[in-house]
Design an enzyme around this catalytic site. Structure first.
Site, PDB file in Angstrom:
ATOM      1  N   ARG A  51       0.792  -1.219   0.000  1.00  0.00           N
ATOM      2  CA  ARG A  51       0.000   0.000   0.000  1.00  0.00           C
ATOM      3  C   ARG A  51       0.828   1.274   0.000  1.00  0.00           C
ATOM      4  NH1 ARG A  51      -2.997  -3.481   1.594  1.00  0.00           N
ATOM      5  NH2 ARG A  51      -1.150  -4.091   2.711  1.00  0.00           N
ATOM      6  N   THR A  52       1.748   1.358   0.965  1.00  0.00           N
ATOM      7  CA  THR A  52       2.410   2.649   1.138  1.00  0.00           C
ATOM      8  C   THR A  52       3.193   3.018  -0.111  1.00  0.00           C
ATOM      9  OG1 THR A  52       2.505   2.191   3.492  1.00  0.00           O
ATOM     10  CG2 THR A  52       3.882   3.992   2.701  1.00  0.00           C
ATOM     11  N   LYS A  80      25.454  -3.793  -0.759  1.00  0.00           N
ATOM     12  CA  LYS A  80      26.926  -3.741  -0.882  1.00  0.00           C
ATOM     13  C   LYS A  80      27.549  -3.069   0.335  1.00  0.00           C
ATOM     14  CE  LYS A  80      26.684  -3.037  -5.896  1.00  0.00           C
ATOM     15  NZ  LYS A  80      26.936  -2.035  -6.945  1.00  0.00           N
ATOM     16  N   ARG A 101      11.140   4.005   3.469  1.00  0.00           N
ATOM     17  CA  ARG A 101      10.779   3.046   4.533  1.00  0.00           C
ATOM     18  C   ARG A 101      12.018   2.263   4.901  1.00  0.00           C
ATOM     19  NH1 ARG A 101       5.657  -0.901   4.713  1.00  0.00           N
ATOM     20  NH2 ARG A 101       4.784   1.098   5.295  1.00  0.00           N
ATOM     21  N   HIS A 129       4.853   6.147  11.649  1.00  0.00           N
ATOM     22  CA  HIS A 129       4.370   5.986  10.270  1.00  0.00           C
ATOM     23  C   HIS A 129       3.426   7.158   9.962  1.00  0.00           C
ATOM     24  CE1 HIS A 129       3.247   4.308   6.548  1.00  0.00           C
ATOM     25  NE2 HIS A 129       2.925   3.075   6.900  1.00  0.00           N
TER      26      HIS A 129
HETATM   27  C1  NCD Z   1       1.410  -0.764   8.248  1.00  0.00           C
HETATM   28  C2  NCD Z   1       2.918  -0.603   8.416  1.00  0.00           C
HETATM   29  O1  NCD Z   1       3.663  -0.805   7.475  1.00  0.00           O
HETATM   30  O2  NCD Z   1       3.286  -0.271   9.544  1.00  0.00           O
HETATM   31  N1  NCD Z   1       1.059  -0.962   6.909  1.00  0.00           N
HETATM   32  C3  NCD Z   1       0.844   0.123   6.107  1.00  0.00           C
HETATM   33  O3  NCD Z   1       1.716   0.904   5.857  1.00  0.00           O
HETATM   34  N2  NCD Z   1      -0.389   0.325   5.688  1.00  0.00           N
HETATM   35  C4  NCD Z   1       0.799  -1.750   9.149  1.00  0.00           C
HETATM   36  C5  NCD Z   1       1.327  -3.143   9.150  1.00  0.00           C
HETATM   37  O4  NCD Z   1       2.261  -3.495   8.419  1.00  0.00           O
HETATM   38  O5  NCD Z   1       0.760  -3.938   9.912  1.00  0.00           O
END
Ligand code: NCD
Length: 305
Positions: A51-52, A80, A101, A129
């Protein structure tokens, strides 16, 4: 230059502004279709995501921009031995904005020091997040019409669930908020959030283990996945993973206007039978996330539409 590493870097007025932009994007998508023309977003994902990452990419494409990046650490020079600081310094030469991320808490903050372009934290370890919180906030706003006077139940892995940490901080700034923190003993909200956010601001909260008992009071129920990847041993994960499973029976004493949220991915926490319940908001939340990321990109790139 502005970054977004922690949701608290945005004032409530700035959050209102992002919501206003997101609502305008929903109403008038064509107006924004070329607003990031010739701009590039780099998505640097050192940890898995569906999703993100795709939401950031869709957001940039819908603004008329382009996207570069990688979706796993193995396909980047991190494999590396390159440092995060160097990787982003290089990427900052190619891209106008970075969404990152990383499994290590604080890595996106480190990135801000060398990137030379705005950096967005797209999830750092079990920490924060903020853009998921923007999705959550737009969902709450659209479902409830505002942020005041809500009893919010957060259920599941409140220890490692970074979305929970950012959401508690964000909601702690509104009036009449009460939190019900529903988790097994081992997965309680980290102490620093209790002391630095809830107790510091005198926000009423309860830590409980029964979802059924908490249910009748809740205006919002935020379910979460037990974060398998952050456990030190598998036996603990297996013991805790099905602590809470929301079924239609468990909603029997819930409010008629409850809103059920989940950042997704879902494993077992919400039975698919709930998906058709009008109170289920988690797929709406996905779409809201894309609009809020569009609004955020415009803000950080200082594009006026
Ligand atoms: C969440 C995350 O990555 O923290 N997912 C997301 O970004 N929608 C929640 C999760 O992974 O459980």
């Amino acid at each position: 230059m502005k970054n977004l590493i922690d949701i608290m870097e945005l004032s409530t007025e700035e959050i209102d502004g992002l919501i206003k932009t997101a609502l305008d994007i929903i109403e008038n998508p064509d107006k924004y279709a070329e607003s990031c023309k010739r701009k590039k977003l780099a998505t640097l994902f050192f940890e898995p995501s569906t999703r993100t990452r795709l939401s950031f990419e869709a957001a940039m494409y819908e603004l008329g921009g382009n996207v570069i990046g990688f979706s796993e650490a193995n396909s980047s020079s991190a494999s590396k031995g390159e440092s995060v600081a160097d990787t982003v310094k290089v990427v900052g030469c190619y891209a106008d904005i970075i969404a990152m991320r990383h499994p290590k808490e604080g890595a996106p903050l480190v990135a801000t020091r060398t990137a030379g372009v705005p950096v967005i934290n797209a999830g750092d370890g079990g920490h924060n997040h903020p853009t998921q919180t923007l999705a959550d906030l737009l969902t709450i706003y659209r479902e409830k019409g505002g942020f005041n006077n809500l009893t919010i139940g957060l259920c599941g892995d409140l220890k490692f669930g970074r979305t929970v940490h950012s959401l508690i901080s964000a909601m702690s700034r509104y009036e009449g908020i009460k939190f019900v923190l529903i988790s097994p003993d081992e997965l309680k909200v980290p102490r620093y959030i209790i002391t630095d956010v809830l107790e510091k601001k005198n926000i009423p909260y309860e830590e409980v283990s029964s979802l059924e008992k908490a249910m009748p009071d809740l205006d919002i129920l935020y379910m979460t996945r037990v974060q398998k990847e952050r456990f030190f041993n598998e036996a603990d994960y297996l013991r805790l993973k099905d602590s809470y499973i929301l079924t239609p029976e468990k909603l029997s004493n819930a409010k008629k206007d409850l809103s059920i949220l989940h950042p997704l991915p879902r494993v077992n926490e919400i039975s698919v039978a709930i998906d058709s319940d009008p109170r289920a908001c988690y797929f709406k939340q996905v779409l809201n996330g894309k609009y809020m990321r569009m609004a955020l990109i415009l803000k950080l790139l200082e594009v006026n539409v």
